[in-house]
Design a protein around this motif. Structure first.
Motif, PDB file in Angstrom:
ATOM      1  N   MET A 112      -0.605  -5.628  15.357  1.00 20.93           N
ATOM      2  CA  MET A 112      -0.391  -4.225  15.047  1.00 20.93           C
ATOM      3  C   MET A 112       0.703  -4.053  13.995  1.00 20.93           C
ATOM      4  SD  MET A 112      -0.968  -0.973  15.516  1.00 20.93           S
ATOM      5  CE  MET A 112      -1.717  -0.566  17.094  1.00 20.93           C
ATOM      6  N   GLY A 113       1.767  -4.807  14.126  1.00 21.99           N
ATOM      7  CA  GLY A 113       2.874  -4.690  13.190  1.00 21.99           C
ATOM      8  C   GLY A 113       2.488  -5.045  11.766  1.00 21.99           C
ATOM      9  N   ILE A 114       1.745  -6.115  11.610  1.00 25.90           N
ATOM     10  CA  ILE A 114       1.311  -6.530  10.274  1.00 25.90           C
ATOM     11  C   ILE A 114       0.445  -5.451   9.628  1.00 25.90           C
ATOM     12  CG2 ILE A 114      -0.102  -8.198   9.011  1.00 25.90           C
ATOM     13  CD1 ILE A 114       0.783 -10.306  11.061  1.00 25.90           C
ATOM     14  N   ALA A 115      -0.508  -4.914  10.385  1.00 20.74           N
ATOM     15  CA  ALA A 115      -1.408  -3.893   9.842  1.00 20.74           C
ATOM     16  C   ALA A 115      -0.650  -2.630   9.450  1.00 20.74           C
ATOM     17  CB  ALA A 115      -2.490  -3.561  10.864  1.00 20.74           C
ATOM     18  N   THR A 116       0.301  -2.240  10.282  1.00 20.13           N
ATOM     19  CA  THR A 116       1.045  -1.004  10.017  1.00 20.13           C
ATOM     20  C   THR A 116       1.908  -1.108   8.762  1.00 20.13           C
ATOM     21  OG1 THR A 116       1.095  -0.525  12.381  1.00 20.13           O
ATOM     22  CG2 THR A 116       2.664   0.656  10.996  1.00 20.13           C
ATOM     23  N   VAL A 117       2.595  -2.227   8.605  1.00 24.90           N
ATOM     24  CA  VAL A 117       3.409  -2.422   7.406  1.00 24.90           C
ATOM     25  C   VAL A 117       2.530  -2.416   6.150  1.00 24.90           C
ATOM     26  CG1 VAL A 117       4.937  -4.020   6.180  1.00 24.90           C
ATOM     27  CG2 VAL A 117       5.245  -3.631   8.624  1.00 24.90           C
ATOM     28  N   LEU A 118       1.335  -2.984   6.261  1.00 26.60           N
ATOM     29  CA  LEU A 118       0.420  -3.001   5.119  1.00 26.60           C
ATOM     30  C   LEU A 118       0.005  -1.589   4.702  1.00 26.60           C
ATOM     31  CD1 LEU A 118      -1.913  -6.060   5.882  1.00 26.60           C
ATOM     32  CD2 LEU A 118      -0.195  -5.847   4.069  1.00 26.60           C
ATOM     33  N   ILE A 119      -0.120  -0.669   5.674  1.00 30.17           N
ATOM     34  CA  ILE A 119      -0.477   0.711   5.331  1.00 30.17           C
ATOM     35  C   ILE A 119       0.561   1.301   4.387  1.00 30.17           C
ATOM     36  CG2 ILE A 119      -0.736   3.068   6.239  1.00 30.17           C
ATOM     37  CD1 ILE A 119      -1.942   1.857   8.750  1.00 30.17           C
ATOM     38  N   GLY A 120       1.815   0.987   4.654  1.00 29.13           N
ATOM     39  CA  GLY A 120       2.875   1.491   3.800  1.00 29.13           C
ATOM     40  C   GLY A 120       2.867   0.929   2.397  1.00 29.13           C
ATOM     41  N   CYS A 121       2.066  -0.115   2.171  1.00 27.48           N
ATOM     42  CA  CYS A 121       1.998  -0.752   0.850  1.00 27.48           C
ATOM     43  C   CYS A 121       0.714  -0.441   0.093  1.00 27.48           C
ATOM     44  CB  CYS A 121       2.124  -2.271   1.009  1.00 27.48           C
ATOM     45  SG  CYS A 121       3.627  -2.830   1.830  1.00 27.48           S
ATOM     46  N   LEU A 122      -0.212   0.289   0.721  1.00 25.83           N
ATOM     47  CA  LEU A 122      -1.525   0.513   0.112  1.00 25.83           C
ATOM     48  C   LEU A 122      -1.452   1.403  -1.131  1.00 25.83           C
ATOM     49  CD1 LEU A 122      -3.834   1.128   3.222  1.00 25.83           C
ATOM     50  CD2 LEU A 122      -3.656  -0.940   1.832  1.00 25.83           C
ATOM     51  N   PRO A 123      -2.313   1.135  -2.118  1.00 21.94           N
ATOM     52  CA  PRO A 123      -2.409   2.015  -3.295  1.00 21.94           C
ATOM     53  C   PRO A 123      -3.142   3.298  -2.922  1.00 21.94           C
ATOM     54  CG  PRO A 123      -4.061   0.289  -3.424  1.00 21.94           C
ATOM     55  CD  PRO A 123      -3.198  -0.048  -2.236  1.00 21.94           C
ATOM     56  N   THR A 124      -2.928   4.362  -3.669  1.00 19.87           N
ATOM     57  CA  THR A 124      -3.547   5.652  -3.376  1.00 19.87           C
ATOM     58  C   THR A 124      -4.839   5.839  -4.172  1.00 19.87           C
ATOM     59  OG1 THR A 124      -2.351   6.777  -5.148  1.00 19.87           O
ATOM     60  CG2 THR A 124      -1.270   6.638  -2.993  1.00 19.87           C
ATOM     61  N   TYR A 125      -5.544   6.942  -3.899  1.00 18.92           N
ATOM     62  CA  TYR A 125      -6.783   7.261  -4.601  1.00 18.92           C
ATOM     63  C   TYR A 125      -6.534   7.438  -6.096  1.00 18.92           C
ATOM     64  CZ  TYR A 125     -11.155   9.638  -5.788  1.00 18.92           C
ATOM     65  OH  TYR A 125     -12.353   9.986  -6.368  1.00 18.92           O
ATOM     66  N   LEU A 206       6.600   1.452   6.813  1.00 17.59           N
ATOM     67  CA  LEU A 206       7.398   0.289   6.454  1.00 17.59           C
ATOM     68  C   LEU A 206       8.498   0.023   7.479  1.00 17.59           C
ATOM     69  CD1 LEU A 206       7.746   0.881   2.594  1.00 17.59           C
ATOM     70  CD2 LEU A 206       6.243  -0.748   3.756  1.00 17.59           C
ATOM     71  N   LEU A 207       9.033   1.074   8.076  1.00 13.80           N
ATOM     72  CA  LEU A 207      10.073   0.915   9.089  1.00 13.80           C
ATOM     73  C   LEU A 207       9.577   0.190  10.333  1.00 13.80           C
ATOM     74  CD1 LEU A 207      11.921   4.374   8.983  1.00 13.80           C
ATOM     75  CD2 LEU A 207      12.789   2.157   8.227  1.00 13.80           C
ATOM     76  N   SER A 208       8.258   0.156  10.508  1.00 17.24           N
ATOM     77  CA  SER A 208       7.690  -0.522  11.670  1.00 17.24           C
ATOM     78  C   SER A 208       8.061  -1.995  11.714  1.00 17.24           C
ATOM     79  CB  SER A 208       6.158  -0.380  11.668  1.00 17.24           C
ATOM     80  OG  SER A 208       5.588  -1.077  12.741  1.00 17.24           O
ATOM     81  N   ALA A 209       8.353  -2.592  10.558  1.00 13.88           N
ATOM     82  CA  ALA A 209       8.697  -4.009  10.508  1.00 13.88           C
ATOM     83  C   ALA A 209       9.909  -4.312  11.387  1.00 13.88           C
ATOM     84  CB  ALA A 209       8.971  -4.437   9.063  1.00 13.88           C
ATOM     85  N   VAL A 210      10.887  -3.419  11.380  1.00 16.01           N
ATOM     86  CA  VAL A 210      12.092  -3.613  12.187  1.00 16.01           C
ATOM     87  C   VAL A 210      11.749  -3.552  13.676  1.00 16.01           C
ATOM     88  CG1 VAL A 210      14.386  -2.704  12.719  1.00 16.01           C
ATOM     89  CG2 VAL A 210      13.519  -2.605  10.380  1.00 16.01           C
ATOM     90  N   LEU A 211      10.926  -2.571  14.048  1.00 15.15           N
ATOM     91  CA  LEU A 211      10.545  -2.419  15.455  1.00 15.15           C
ATOM     92  C   LEU A 211       9.759  -3.618  15.959  1.00 15.15           C
ATOM     93  CD1 LEU A 211       9.424   1.340  15.433  1.00 15.15           C
ATOM     94  CD2 LEU A 211      11.609   0.398  16.170  1.00 15.15           C
TER      95      LEU A 211
END
Length: 474
Positions: A112-125, A206-211
């Motif tokens: 879950m953590g890996i996927a969530t951090v990746l969302i914060g890095c995704l490019p937009t439309y 991105l803050l999810s990485a700490v949690l």
């Protein structure tokens, strides 16, 4: 031993009494906290997506020239995560019954953590076009699998370490991790509003990485379930828990599925959709709805634990009957209160919907669902029943948005009440697992064990490794 009551009692009670201490295992508090912390983090990640879907993703990942279509696509992506949760529940439940509860807890949290951090890095439309939505769907699927595997392992671990008479309280503590995660997610999104642009939604992910780092460290220190260890030692692990539970307990799974829909789909209407509804109707700005959700979540932390503890005193079924009945009655009043546009009224609506109604049901589910299944298939059965409803609840915001477009607010209001009616009927059809008869039987068994100051002789295994019946807590 006391007289058996097969139709209503836990058929494994006397077997568990042979080695599980009355007051729970010495590490029960550590386990409860560890499971709750993990649930908090996974909820922060999963619910954070729902907040972003309601407030940002319709324009960030989809064409911005049609707001309604963007909202529908955003909620559809949200629903995909819920749709794959049953698969995650099946995988996590199967592994939990085969190799142990603890590996599933650690693995699901990491995924879950890996996927969530990746969302914060995704490019937009605006940056990559339709690929933005595709990438969002991929990481959402991973989130769904991880979250689907999480619940069964966490709840069952806590349930199987807990004292005999306080299983509702201890599983309620784990369930309380969900409002904590909701509170943190809303706090993160509220704090990030001044950042503006894409950073307003990227930073919370991105803050999810700490949690995640904190959660992994805590969960690695949690001991394996004593009931799983006992089954493993005696060679009684199920060879195919999924097949076995579908063959023997499909009726229980169906009932639990309907019980769960009221809680999770009701949340999808009263919180997830409501965030979008308030913004669309311009009833209040984002800070009001996020603050309302935070207040409701803050109260919900204590409410969930309270409702779980209450079931230890009055039974699981009465509390659930009350909760589903209130859901049935709250649909239309919910929207009438929100439609006033008053900030205080909106806060009250969120508090009632979440801390009173949703948390009342969530506080019961951990203990009740666990007690409905046998130990060797418990993780698979409880996870499957719990996560199957996610398919319905995940697409509920999408369905609710369509109903709103066609019928106005009365459509979502009646849908909310309909979910309450379904849960009420299911609660009436599901047996009580901790009623007066069960509580009296446990009390008699406790007196017997304490009087002899020893545990009954177990069927097999090494007696010296089993704790005594009067073991004390840490």
């Amino acid at each position: 031993m006391t007289e058996r009551h097969p139709p209503v009692r836990d058929p494994h009670l006397e077997e568990v009494a042979a080695w599980h201490p009355i007051e729970g295992t010495p590490t029960k508090k550590k386990v409860a906290i560890g499971c709750s912390v993990g649930a908090t983090i996974e909820t922060y990640d999963f619910i954070g997506f729902g907040i972003a879907a309601a407030l940002y993703f319709n324009t960030a990942f989809f064409p911005a020239n049609d707001p309604l279509s963007g909202t529908l696509l955003s909620f559809a992506t949200l629903g995909i995560g819920f749709a794959v949760r049953p698969l995650g529940g099946i995988i996590g439940g199967y592994l939990g019954d085969r190799i142990g509860r603890k590996p599933v807890l650690v693995g699901s949290l990491l995924l879950m953590g890996i996927a969530t951090v990746l969302i914060g890095c995704l490019p937009t439309y605006q940056q990559v076009g339709v690929w933005a939505g595709v990438l969002l769907v991929v990481v959402r699927v991973v989130q769904g699998l991880a979250f689907g595997a999480e619940w069964g392992g966490a709840i069952l671990m806590c349930f199987e370490h807990a004292p005999w008479r306080k299983k509702g309280l201890y599983t309620g503590i784990t369930q309380a991790g969900f409002p904590v995660g909701l509170l943190l997610a809303n706090l993160a999104f509220l704090a990030s509003v001044p950042l503006g642009g894409s950073w307003a939604w990227r930073v919370p992910f991105l803050l999810s990485a700490v949690l995640i780092v904190v959660g992994i460290v805590i969960r690695l220190k949690v001991e394996e379930s004593p009931e799983f260890e006992e089954l493993k030692e005696e060679g009684e692990l199920s060879k195919n828990p999924l097949l076995e539970v579908l063959r023997d307990d499909w009726r229980i799974i169906l009932r639990a599925f309907c019980l769960r829909i009221t809680e999770t789909a009701g949340y999808a209407v009263s919180v997830t959709f409501m965030l979008s509804y308030v913004a669309t109707e311009e009833l209040a700005d984002r800070s009001v709805t996020l603050t309302a959700t935070m207040i409701a979540a803050g109260i919900g932390i204590f409410a969930t634990t309270y409702w779980g503890a209450l079931t230890d005193r009055v039974g699981r079924r009465p509390v659930y009957l009350l909760g589903t009945a209130l859901h049935l009655l709250w649909g239309i009043p919910l929207f009438l209160v929100v439609n006033t546009g008053a900030a205080v009224a909106i806060v009250v609506a969120f508090v009632v919907s979440y801390a009173l109604l949703q948390n009342m049901l969530a506080g019961v589910q951990g203990a009740w669902f666990s007690e409905l299944f046998a130990t060797k298939t418990r993780t698979t059965g409880a996870s499957l029943a719990y996560q199957m409803s996610a398919v319905v609840s995940g697409f509920t915001p999408l369905i609710t948005t369509a109903l709103y477009a066609g019928y106005g607010w009365i459509g979502p209001a009646l849908l909310f009440s309909g979910y309450g009616l379904l849960g009420l009927l299911a609660a009436l059809a599901t047996r009580e697992t901790w009623g007066r008869a069960e509580r009296a039987e446990v009390a008699a068994l406790e007196r017997t064990l304490r009087a002899t100051s020893a545990v009954p002789t177990p069927r097999t295994g090494s007696p010296e490794r089993r704790p005594t019946a009067d073991s004390t807590t840490d």
